[in-house]
Design a protein around this motif. Sequence first.
Motif, mmCIF file in Angstrom:
data_model
loop_
_atom_site.group_PDB
_atom_site.id
_atom_site.type_symbol
_atom_site.label_atom_id
_atom_site.label_comp_id
_atom_site.label_asym_id
_atom_site.label_seq_id
_atom_site.Cartn_x
_atom_site.Cartn_y
_atom_site.Cartn_z
ATOM 1 N N ALA A 51 -28.174 47.931 28.252
ATOM 2 C CA ALA A 51 -28.190 48.387 29.635
ATOM 3 C C ALA A 51 -29.630 48.623 30.081
ATOM 4 N N GLU A 52 -29.853 48.466 31.377
ATOM 5 C CA GLU A 52 -31.221 48.578 31.900
ATOM 6 C C GLU A 52 -31.840 49.930 31.580
ATOM 7 N N ASP A 53 -31.047 51.011 31.700
ATOM 8 C CA ASP A 53 -31.603 52.329 31.411
ATOM 9 C C ASP A 53 -31.913 52.492 29.924
ATOM 10 N N GLN A 54 -31.147 51.810 29.064
ATOM 11 C CA GLN A 54 -31.422 51.867 27.629
ATOM 12 C C GLN A 54 -32.711 51.115 27.302
ATOM 13 N N ARG A 55 -32.896 49.953 27.937
ATOM 14 C CA ARG A 55 -34.145 49.221 27.742
ATOM 15 C C ARG A 55 -35.336 50.060 28.212
ATOM 16 N N ALA A 56 -35.168 50.726 29.340
ATOM 17 C CA ALA A 56 -36.255 51.558 29.870
ATOM 18 C C ALA A 56 -36.593 52.689 28.901
ATOM 19 N N LEU A 57 -35.550 53.296 28.321
ATOM 20 C CA LEU A 57 -35.759 54.381 27.361
ATOM 21 C C LEU A 57 -36.542 53.890 26.143
ATOM 22 N N LEU A 58 -36.296 52.643 25.730
ATOM 23 C CA LEU A 58 -36.959 52.078 24.564
ATOM 24 C C LEU A 58 -38.330 51.496 24.893
ATOM 25 N N THR A 62 -35.080 39.733 28.511
ATOM 26 C CA THR A 62 -34.144 38.687 28.946
ATOM 27 C C THR A 62 -33.599 37.869 27.777
ATOM 28 N N THR A 63 -33.987 38.214 26.542
ATOM 29 C CA THR A 63 -33.492 37.453 25.387
ATOM 30 C C THR A 63 -32.948 38.394 24.311
ATOM 31 N N THR A 64 -33.769 38.827 23.396
ATOM 32 C CA THR A 64 -33.297 39.564 22.218
ATOM 33 C C THR A 64 -32.650 40.897 22.556
ATOM 34 N N HIS A 65 -33.047 41.524 23.655
ATOM 35 C CA HIS A 65 -32.509 42.836 24.025
ATOM 36 C C HIS A 65 -31.844 42.816 25.401
ATOM 37 N N GLN A 66 -31.476 41.624 25.877
ATOM 38 C CA GLN A 66 -30.938 41.533 27.233
ATOM 39 C C GLN A 66 -29.557 42.149 27.375
ATOM 40 N N ARG A 67 -28.812 42.302 26.267
ATOM 41 C CA ARG A 67 -27.472 42.889 26.364
ATOM 42 C C ARG A 67 -27.494 44.413 26.483
#
Length: 394
Positions: A357-364, A350-355
């Motif tokens: 996409a949700e699927d990209q965050r999930a991949l990481l 919700t802060t440093t990586h909030q921009r």
Amino acid sequence: MTTDRNWKTRTKLVHEGTRRSQYGEMAEALFLTQGFAYDSAEQAEARFIEVGADEFIYARYGNPTTRMFEERIAAVEGCEDAFATASGMAAVNGALAAFLKPGDRVVSARALFGSCLYVLDWLAGYGVEVVYVDGTDIAQWQAAVTPGTKAVFFESMSNPTLEIVDLKAVAELAHAAGATVIVDNVFTTPVWSRAVALGADVVVYSATKHIDGAGRALGGVICGTKEFVRKVAEPYLKHTGAALSPFNAWLMLNGMQTLDLRVRAQTDTAAAIAAALEGHPKLGRLIYPGLASHPQHGIAAAQMGGFGTMLSFEVQGGRDAAFRVLNALEIVKISNNLGDAKSIATHPATTTHQRLAEDQRALLGITPGLVRLSVGLEDAGDLIADLTQALAQA
């Protein structure tokens, strides 16, 4: 100015690069000036043709205080030269944008700070071919780093999931293909860095983090060969205005004097916290390179010598549970910085990586329950007690 490269790191952090005025001051002098006077018009003309080793034109090009910082960090990192920038992202952008042009190919680990991904995507929009790989998978590097690749880029320890890239193996692949190895070394810190010895050509730091160490000022630095720093990076940086201010350089110089002591103490505390929290019933996973459970524990041990000041953990129950833990903390502060003397907890999704996409965050691996912890200089027992009581609120 000192030149003895046989000194140990702690000595270099105190003495390298020192410039003393005619007054012989012990503390590093703060040259708070943007311009410099010349004895004659002829001298001014000569300096604009070729700047000598201890000569200056304009603070955007260089300043005595800033130069002390550049020489000190270059000596510690084991590089020929360095250029100080206004922030860590100015260093990342400078190292990449000054070097790459339309049609060039850069291969990057996909696990990066959000702003680093922005810079690479921006370059791609101007015709640079950007290929992302799983930084921990050497087979993906082998497939992607084809002959003619211009550069490879990665964080030696990724933000915030603390993946460790096998720097030596990737550097060997890159050099065989003719590529330059550019490493963001923030989480590893100059204290634990062996990046140059393992094959990095260019090392960038956000000096805002551990180098300052007190959350006071922005700064960054590009370390590398004299050819890269002065012939490739400097022209771009000085003309686009990314220079570090002399005052901030002075703060960084003061921070460096205690850098080794601070980082070693913070690393010891991070290891103690990781040991105390491992297996905690409220945690789905605990990420610290010093734990045998970390997938790249062996690589971290071989290429760092210490496991760093950062750890991450996933609170079971997702965002709401993670927020309850964060809000219950008493000593640890909620912020998006790191490397401070004060311990800091961050919710990356919700802060440093909030921009992202949700699927990209999930991949990481940046899940809703993930919390990043930057360990400070407080008592280890106090921090463990604070985290334990906060986790009870999850």
